[in-house]
Write an enzyme that holds these catalytic residues in place. Structure first.
Site, PDB file in Angstrom:
ATOM      1  CB  ALA A  67      34.641   8.430  25.723  1.00 58.48           C
TER       2      ALA A  67
ATOM      3  CE  LYS B  19      38.330  14.694  14.838  1.00 59.54           C
ATOM      4  NZ  LYS B  19      37.610  13.849  15.796  1.00 59.54           N
ATOM      5  N   GLY B  20      43.604  17.231  18.657  1.00 59.04           N
ATOM      6  CA  GLY B  20      44.933  17.089  19.251  1.00 59.04           C
ATOM      7  C   GLY B  20      44.861  17.190  20.768  1.00 59.04           C
ATOM      8  CB  ALA B  21      43.399  19.794  22.955  1.00 58.78           C
TER       9      ALA B  21
ATOM     10  CB  SER C 279      33.166  12.122  28.038  1.00 62.65           C
ATOM     11  OG  SER C 279      33.897  12.079  26.824  1.00 62.65           O
TER      12      SER C 279
ATOM     13  CG  ASP D 281      27.946  13.181  24.293  1.00 65.47           C
ATOM     14  OD1 ASP D 281      27.983  13.179  23.048  1.00 65.47           O
ATOM     15  OD2 ASP D 281      28.505  14.042  24.990  1.00 65.47           O
TER      16      ASP D 281
ATOM     17  CB  ALA E 130      35.503  12.840  22.907  1.00 67.49           C
ATOM     18  CB  ALA E 131      33.545   7.462  20.959  1.00 69.14           C
ATOM     19  N   GLY E 132      36.131   8.477  19.516  1.00 61.98           N
ATOM     20  CA  GLY E 132      37.324   8.195  18.710  1.00 61.98           C
ATOM     21  C   GLY E 132      38.596   8.732  19.364  1.00 61.98           C
ATOM     22  CG  ASP E 133      39.145  12.863  20.031  1.00 61.02           C
ATOM     23  OD1 ASP E 133      39.716  12.644  18.938  1.00 61.02           O
ATOM     24  OD2 ASP E 133      38.406  13.844  20.227  1.00 61.02           O
TER      25      ASP E 133
ATOM     26  N   GLY F  20      32.099   2.354  15.887  1.00 64.63           N
ATOM     27  CA  GLY F  20      31.160   2.773  16.922  1.00 64.63           C
ATOM     28  C   GLY F  20      30.730   1.590  17.780  1.00 64.63           C
TER      29      GLY F  20
END
Ligand code: ADP
Length: 313
Positions: free
Chosen positions: A289, A45-47, A298, A253, A256-259, A228
Site C-alpha cells: 500500500a 477506516k471502516g470502508a 493503493s 505514500d 492506508a498502510a495500517g488499513d 511502519g
C-alpha cells in the site's frame, strides 16, 4: 457459536468522503487562498478496511451509516464496485455523510477537518443489522471512527457468539473502557496508539513489546504493534512475544498502510492460516500500500500480496 467453516468477515465502521484540496501553502486563519485542484476520494477506516479485505478475495460485508446525499450514494457504489457487500449500510436522511476536508501543500504538510456526520450517529439500529449477520461470520473488524459505545456493544455481541474480534484502535481514544479489552481477540495499534493506550512512550521494538504486553495484561489475546517501516512486534496473553522486519519496498505514500495491514491480517485469518503467516500477509499488504498513492486505490489484490510473499521466501 459461529460455524467454523464460515469464511466471511464483517467490518463495522466508518465511511467518509475525503475532499482533498492541493494548495501551494496552507492558509493562515482568516485567509483565503487559491488551491490547485480538488480530489473527491472515498475513505473512512471502516470502508478502507472492507475494501482491503474484498480486494484480497474475502467475502466481506460492511455495516455502517451514510447520509441520504450524493456522497453517501457514491461511497456505497465505490464499495460495491470493490466487491464489498453493502446491504447493511443505512442511508440516513437526518444527517450528512461523513466528510474529511483535507488541504495538502506542496511539501506534503496537511490540515484535516473530519466531520463524522452519519458515522457519529451509528447506534442500536446498526447494531441490530450487525448482530443479525454475525452467525454467518467468523471475523469482526472494528476501528474507532464510530461511537465507542457502538464499538463496545459490537465487540460484546461478537465475543458472545464466538466470532473473533479484531480492533484497530484508530483514531486512538485513550483511555479505552477497561471492559472492552477482554472482548478483543486481536488489537492492532500503531506506535502512537500503543503508547497512548499503554501510558508510556513507544520509541523502539523493546518499548513496543512492553506496550503490547501491558495491553495483553488488560485482557486482549494478541496485541500487534505496527511500526511502519520498522515492521511489527507482538505479544500474546499466553506469554509469547515476537517481531518481524518490514518487507523492503520503496515507500512513496504511507496513507492506508495500517488499513492494508488489518485487511491482510484478517484475510489470512479468515482463511484459517496461523497467526505468524497472517502477520506476514498483513505486513505484505501494508508494504504494498505504501508503494502507491491514495487510500483505497493503493490497497493490493491477492496476487500482488502472494507475489511479494513468494519473492522473499
Ligand atoms: P498506520 O498506517 O496505522 O500508522 P503503519 O505505518 O505502522 O500503520 O503500517 C502498517 C504496516 O505496514 C507496518 O507494520 C509494515 O508492516 C507496513 N509498512 C508501513 N510502512 C512501510 C514501509 N515504509 N516499508 C515497508 N512496510 C511498511
Amino acid at each position: 457459536m459461529s460455524d467454523q467453516s464460515n469464511k466471511y468477515a464483517i467490518v463495522f465502521g466508518s465511511l467518509n468522503m475525503d475532499l482533498v484540496a492541493t494548495v501551494p501553502r496552507l492558509p493562515l486563519p482568516g485567509e483565503t487562498i487559491l488551491g490547485d485542484r480538488l480530489l473527491t476520494i472515498p475513505g473512512g477506516k471502516g470502508a478502507n478496511q472492507a475494501v482491503a479485505l474484498a480486494k484480497l478475495g474475502v467475502p466481506t460485508a460492511i455495516v455502517g451509516r451514510v447520509g441520504a446525499d450524493s456522497f453517501g450514494t457514491a461511497l456505497c457504489e465505490q464499495l460495491a464496485t470493490a466487491g464489498v457487500e453493502i446491504t447493511a449500510i443505512a442511508s440516513d436522511d437526518s444527517v450528512a455523510s461523513g466528510v474529511a476536508l483535507i488541504a495538502v501543500d506542496t511539501q506534503g504538510e496537511n490540515q484535516i477537518i473530519v466531520i463524522p456526520g452519519a458515522n457519529g450517529q451509528v447506534g442500536q439500529p446498526d447494531l441490530d443489522r450487525l448482530i443479525s449477520r454475525l452467525p454467518q461470520a467468523n471475523f469482526l473488524l472494528l476501528q474507532l471512527e464510530i461511537p465507542l459505545a457502538a464499538v463496545g456493544a459490537a465487540a460484546q455481541a461478537a465475543h458472545q457468539q464466538g466470532v473473533q474480534v479484531v480492533l484497530d484502535p484508530a483514531p486512538v481514544r485513550a483511555p479505552l473502557p477497561l471492559d472492552l479489552y477482554p472482548l478483543v481477540d486481536i488489537l492492532t495499534p500503531n506506535a502512537i496508539e500503543a503508547s497512548q493506550l499503554a501510558g508510556f512512550p513507544v520509541t523502539d521494538q523493546k518499548s513496543a513489546i512492553a506496550a503490547a504486553q501491558t495491553l495483553c495484561d488488560r485482557g486482549v489475546q494478541t496485541v500487534i504493534v505496527t511500526l511502519g517501516g520498522a515492521g511489527i512486534v507482538w505479544a500474546t496473553a499466553a506469554g509469547t512475544i515476537g517481531q518481524l522486519a518490514a518487507y523492503p519496498v520503496t515507500a512513496i505514500d504511507t496513507v492506508a498502510a495500517g488499513d492494508a495491514f488489518n485487511g491482510g491480517l484478517v484475510a489470512a485469518l479468515v482463511d484459517g492460516l496461523p497467526l505468524e503467516t497472517a502477520l506476514r500477509w498483513g505486513m505484505a499488504a501494508g508494504a504494498l500500500a505504501t508503494t502507491q498513492v491514495g487510500a483505497q486505490a493503493s490497497l493490493p489484490d491477492r496476487a500482488a500480496v502472494q507475489t511479494l510473499l513468494d519473492s522473499v521466501r
